[in-house]
Design a protein around this motif. Structure first.
Motif, PDB file in Angstrom:
ATOM      1  N   PHE A 171      34.912  45.328  54.139  1.00  0.00           N
ATOM      2  CA  PHE A 171      34.620  45.497  52.715  1.00  0.00           C
ATOM      3  C   PHE A 171      35.809  46.112  51.973  1.00  0.00           C
ATOM      4  O   PHE A 171      35.674  46.655  50.906  1.00  0.00           O
ATOM      5  CB  PHE A 171      33.386  46.380  52.537  1.00  0.00           C
ATOM      6  CG  PHE A 171      32.239  45.927  53.357  1.00  0.00           C
ATOM      7  CD1 PHE A 171      31.655  44.697  53.125  1.00  0.00           C
ATOM      8  CD2 PHE A 171      31.746  46.722  54.374  1.00  0.00           C
ATOM      9  CE1 PHE A 171      30.583  44.280  53.884  1.00  0.00           C
ATOM     10  CE2 PHE A 171      30.685  46.304  55.129  1.00  0.00           C
ATOM     11  CZ  PHE A 171      30.094  45.076  54.888  1.00  0.00           C
ATOM     12  N   SER A 172      36.967  46.099  52.601  1.00  0.00           N
ATOM     13  CA  SER A 172      38.146  46.647  51.925  1.00  0.00           C
ATOM     14  C   SER A 172      38.707  45.618  50.958  1.00  0.00           C
ATOM     15  O   SER A 172      38.320  44.451  50.962  1.00  0.00           O
ATOM     16  CB  SER A 172      39.211  47.026  52.972  1.00  0.00           C
ATOM     17  OG  SER A 172      39.600  45.872  53.697  1.00  0.00           O
ATOM     18  N   SER A 173      39.638  46.023  50.164  1.00  0.00           N
ATOM     19  CA  SER A 173      40.208  45.145  49.125  1.00  0.00           C
ATOM     20  C   SER A 173      41.363  44.357  49.708  1.00  0.00           C
ATOM     21  O   SER A 173      42.510  44.480  49.285  1.00  0.00           O
ATOM     22  CB  SER A 173      40.666  45.972  47.927  1.00  0.00           C
ATOM     23  OG  SER A 173      39.580  46.676  47.390  1.00  0.00           O
ATOM     24  N   LYS A 200      27.204  47.116  52.823  1.00  0.00           N
ATOM     25  CA  LYS A 200      27.542  48.542  52.976  1.00  0.00           C
ATOM     26  C   LYS A 200      26.281  49.383  53.080  1.00  0.00           C
ATOM     27  O   LYS A 200      26.207  50.320  53.888  1.00  0.00           O
ATOM     28  CB  LYS A 200      28.388  49.002  51.787  1.00  0.00           C
ATOM     29  CG  LYS A 200      29.745  48.346  51.688  1.00  0.00           C
ATOM     30  CD  LYS A 200      30.491  48.817  50.448  1.00  0.00           C
ATOM     31  CE  LYS A 200      31.825  48.108  50.300  1.00  0.00           C
ATOM     32  NZ  LYS A 200      32.547  48.520  49.082  1.00  0.00           N
ATOM     33  N   LEU A 201      25.287  49.041  52.248  1.00  0.00           N
ATOM     34  CA  LEU A 201      24.035  49.787  52.279  1.00  0.00           C
ATOM     35  C   LEU A 201      23.317  49.585  53.615  1.00  0.00           C
ATOM     36  O   LEU A 201      22.724  50.514  54.169  1.00  0.00           O
ATOM     37  CB  LEU A 201      23.143  49.333  51.127  1.00  0.00           C
ATOM     38  CG  LEU A 201      22.043  50.309  50.684  1.00  0.00           C
ATOM     39  CD1 LEU A 201      22.647  51.630  50.260  1.00  0.00           C
ATOM     40  CD2 LEU A 201      21.239  49.700  49.555  1.00  0.00           C
ATOM     41  N   GLY A 202      23.380  48.349  54.118  1.00  0.00           N
ATOM     42  CA  GLY A 202      22.783  48.092  55.427  1.00  0.00           C
ATOM     43  C   GLY A 202      23.463  48.871  56.536  1.00  0.00           C
ATOM     44  O   GLY A 202      22.808  49.351  57.474  1.00  0.00           O
ATOM     45  N   TYR A 203      24.786  49.019  56.423  1.00  0.00           N
ATOM     46  CA  TYR A 203      25.520  49.828  57.393  1.00  0.00           C
ATOM     47  C   TYR A 203      25.055  51.287  57.342  1.00  0.00           C
ATOM     48  O   TYR A 203      24.798  51.912  58.368  1.00  0.00           O
ATOM     49  CB  TYR A 203      27.008  49.725  57.081  1.00  0.00           C
ATOM     50  CG  TYR A 203      27.873  50.784  57.719  1.00  0.00           C
ATOM     51  CD1 TYR A 203      28.152  50.754  59.076  1.00  0.00           C
ATOM     52  CD2 TYR A 203      28.394  51.827  56.955  1.00  0.00           C
ATOM     53  CE1 TYR A 203      28.940  51.729  59.655  1.00  0.00           C
ATOM     54  CE2 TYR A 203      29.176  52.798  57.526  1.00  0.00           C
ATOM     55  CZ  TYR A 203      29.445  52.752  58.867  1.00  0.00           C
ATOM     56  OH  TYR A 203      30.226  53.719  59.442  1.00  0.00           O
ATOM     57  N   ASP A 219      25.116  42.925  44.692  1.00  0.00           N
ATOM     58  CA  ASP A 219      25.904  41.884  45.340  1.00  0.00           C
ATOM     59  C   ASP A 219      25.876  42.048  46.858  1.00  0.00           C
ATOM     60  O   ASP A 219      25.476  43.073  47.394  1.00  0.00           O
ATOM     61  CB  ASP A 219      27.348  41.890  44.819  1.00  0.00           C
ATOM     62  CG  ASP A 219      28.032  43.221  45.052  1.00  0.00           C
ATOM     63  OD1 ASP A 219      28.138  43.636  46.223  1.00  0.00           O
ATOM     64  OD2 ASP A 219      28.441  43.853  44.061  1.00  0.00           O
ATOM     65  N   LEU A 220      26.293  40.982  47.538  1.00  0.00           N
ATOM     66  CA  LEU A 220      26.212  40.921  48.995  1.00  0.00           C
ATOM     67  C   LEU A 220      27.042  42.022  49.655  1.00  0.00           C
ATOM     68  O   LEU A 220      26.614  42.634  50.635  1.00  0.00           O
ATOM     69  CB  LEU A 220      26.675  39.543  49.477  1.00  0.00           C
ATOM     70  CG  LEU A 220      26.619  39.297  50.981  1.00  0.00           C
ATOM     71  CD1 LEU A 220      25.189  39.392  51.489  1.00  0.00           C
ATOM     72  CD2 LEU A 220      27.221  37.933  51.326  1.00  0.00           C
ATOM     73  N   GLY A 221      28.231  42.282  49.133  1.00  0.00           N
ATOM     74  CA  GLY A 221      29.079  43.319  49.721  1.00  0.00           C
ATOM     75  C   GLY A 221      28.416  44.685  49.669  1.00  0.00           C
ATOM     76  O   GLY A 221      28.454  45.457  50.641  1.00  0.00           O
TER      77      GLY A 221
END
Length: 582
Positions: free
Chosen positions: A32-34, A269-272, A263-265
């Motif tokens: 999820f980094s840029s 992150k929330l799932g992590y 959004d999916l990203g």
């Protein structure tokens, strides 16, 4: 012991569940980094499998985060007949649908360049997730393209044909259409203002719902235990409040997030975060459950009087707690992106080294556990343990201490003690009495018959002697005696009581022998001239008279002592005797 076995099975089940409780697998560094990349082993493995569906979707998530429509063209297989503007619009709709309704777990996507071979789709197709729509959801499908210029995995054209309808449904039913433009048009850290407000409301609802649901579950547990008639202290119930709240709170929060169209990203992150929190919650629940099971076992043992068995509950609890913490740490490290395979292998090698170094200690530990569980002896029991006789003073983790008859203390390692022949005198239900009398050689046949009959009568009439077998027999001729063997079981609960009964019987038998006009034989051959009174002629005459009377009436009961002769003599003596003859 069945309840304790069931509790042990429950613990094993919980620990096994913890192993599979890595609900959202690890997301590798930089997902999820840029656009930043790392040089970890995990990334090297991804580069090696750059043609895999997982690698393709990992890169597409980065494209979604950056909202790069042009680059997204390379990952889409367009339906035929679309111009450039239609393709751009379709890609934008795809990104919107994936962000709002896409349900994808990167860790579950195949890392094989050929895709997963175990699904029910064609070899060139791959299912990587689901689009959550009402009334029916449908799978996210990829197809492997063999074109030289565009070789690799791409969203299939069949899947892309369904995107416009879903996008139109989202536009018509979108909650954003009913909100002020200020809440929809402005973002903070990439999240819309109304979504931040929704997150705050979701957290508040989750907290309130967790308190309510945990209270309901708590009282359901209490009522269930009460209906099963189990004794469980309130402290044990209270210890489950925290994990119950976390479980219910995470469940409600995860459900509420589905309505925020994040959004999916962000959802990844929330799932992590949820997976890490859920792993910690499972660990807390497992630790509390272990403590509750150990406490219930302790209370059960104390009610049964098995206080010695509680000695091993402490080490068992510590061992299970360490195992739970280790499993939790491994799960968390996997969620953080570490390669846990090497860690597990290292733990295995370390465990083997520790087991080899502490082989005797571990052997003694398990020997102590087997002694406490099987309970061949308990603290305070007197017995013979191998060649050692004494009283058990303590059963520890390493050794068992025995106080011998010489008042010394012998420490025996548990591994050796558990393999000994253990004779526990405390567990016998009755005491054996075996004695042999040597009667003078000059005793007549009638005197021997009378002795046998009267001693048998004494054994039957004594309340502390078991009637079967109460045996008295003329068994042999000794060098200087006529030998009578006495065998019976004494009704005694301890050795002191047994000795008291045997003493009483011996005194009564001695009276019988003397009254029969004979005596115990001297264990030697002696030549002597008798000038004293010798054997009483009056008693001999009296005995002969009594024998004649017995012969004239019913005869002697030997050798089988019929029941008609024995029954009226049962338990007719007093014990202890009030006025014993001196």
């Amino acid at each position: 012991m069945f309840a304790h076995v069931m509790k042990s099975v429950l613990k094993i089940f919980l620990i096994t569940s913890l192993l599979s409780a890595e609900f959202s697998s690890a997301y590798a560094q930089g997902i999820f980094s840029s656009g930043k990349s790392t040089t970890s082993d995990a990334d090297k493995q991804e580069i090696e499998n750059s043609e895999s569906p997982r690698f393709m979707m990992r890169r597409f998530v980065e494209i979604l985060n950056n909202e790069n429509v042009e680059e997204a063209f390379n990952y889409v297989e367009f339906p035929k007949g679309l111009n450039l503007d239609a393709k751009r619009k379709l890609v934008e709709e795809l990104m919107e649908v994936l962000n709002k309704r896409g349900n994808i777990d990167l860790a579950l996507i195949s890392n094989n360049p050929s895709g997963s071979l175990s699904d029910d789709v064609k070899p060139e197709m791959e299912k990587i997730g689901t689009i959550l729509t009402t009334p029916n959801s449908f799978p996210i499908m990829l197809r492997f393209s063999t074109e030289k210029t565009r070789k690799g995995w791409r969203f299939s054209s069949e899947f892309m044909e369904r995107i416009p309808d879903v996008a139109e449904t989202l536009h018509l039913s979108s909650f954003e259409n009913k909100l002020p433009p200020q809440l929809v048009g402005h973002k903070l850290f990439g999240i819309k203002i109304w979504q931040w407000i929704g997150l705050a409301i979701a957290i508040a609802i989750s907290v309130l719902a967790s308190m309510l649901l945990s209270w309901v579950l708590f009282h359901i547990m209490k009522r269930l235990v009460s209906r099963l008639q189990l004794v469980v202290p309130d402290e044990i119930f209270m210890s489950f409040i925290t994990p119950l709240r976390l479980f219910t709170g995470l469940f409600v929060f995860g459900f509420a997030i589905l309505f925020l169209d994040t959004d999916l990203g962000f959802r990844q992150k929330l799932g992590y975060f949820e997976s890490v929190t859920l792993t910690l919650t499972f660990s807390i629940f497992a630790l509390r459950l272990t403590a509750a099971a150990i406490e219930l076992s302790r209370l059960s043992y104390e009610r049964q009087g098995k206080t010695n068995s509680t000695a091993m509950l402490g080490p068992i609890r510590k061992g299970l707690s360490v195992l739970i913490v280790v499993l939790c740490a491994i799960s968390l490290m996997r969620n953080l992106g570490f390669d846990v395979t090497a860690i597990i292998a290292g733990l295995g090698i370390g465990g083997v080294a520790i087991a080899l170094a502490g082989q005797k200690t571990i052997e003694n530990l398990f020997g102590g556990i087997s002694i406490l569980m099987d309970q061949p002896v308990r603290v305070g029991d007197f017995g013979r343990f191998g060649t050692t006789m004494g009283t058990v003073e303590d059963i520890g983790l390493r050794s068992t201490r025995v106080r011998t008859l010489d008042r010394t203390v012998v420490s025996i390692p548990n591994a050796e003690f558990s393999h000994m022949t253990l004779e526990n005198f405390e567990k016998r239900d009755k005491f054996r009495w075996l004695s042999q009398l040597g009667i003078r050689m000059d005793a007549s046949t009638d005197q021997m018959r009378l002795l046998l009959m009267q001693i048998k009568e004494l054994m039957l009439s004594h309340p502390m002697i078991y009637k079967d077998p109460a045996r008295v027999r003329f068994v042999s001729f000794g060098a200087s005696s006529l030998n009578i063997e006495i065998f019976a079981y004494v009704k005694a609960s301890n050795h002191n009581e047994y000795i008291a009964v045997v003493e009483d019987m011996n005194l009564r038998i001695l009276d019988i022998i003397r009254n029969a006009g004979t005596d115990l034989a001297y264990p030697a051959q002696t030549l002597f001239l008798e000038r004293g009174a010798g054997i009483s002629k009056e008693k001999v005459a009296d005995v002969e008279k009594r024998i004649s009377q017995i012969k004239e009436q019913d005869g002697f009961p030997q050798p089988f002592y019929p029941s008609s002769w024995a029954e009226d003599k049962y338990d007719t003596l007093e014990f202890p005797e009030n006025n014993p003859s001196i």
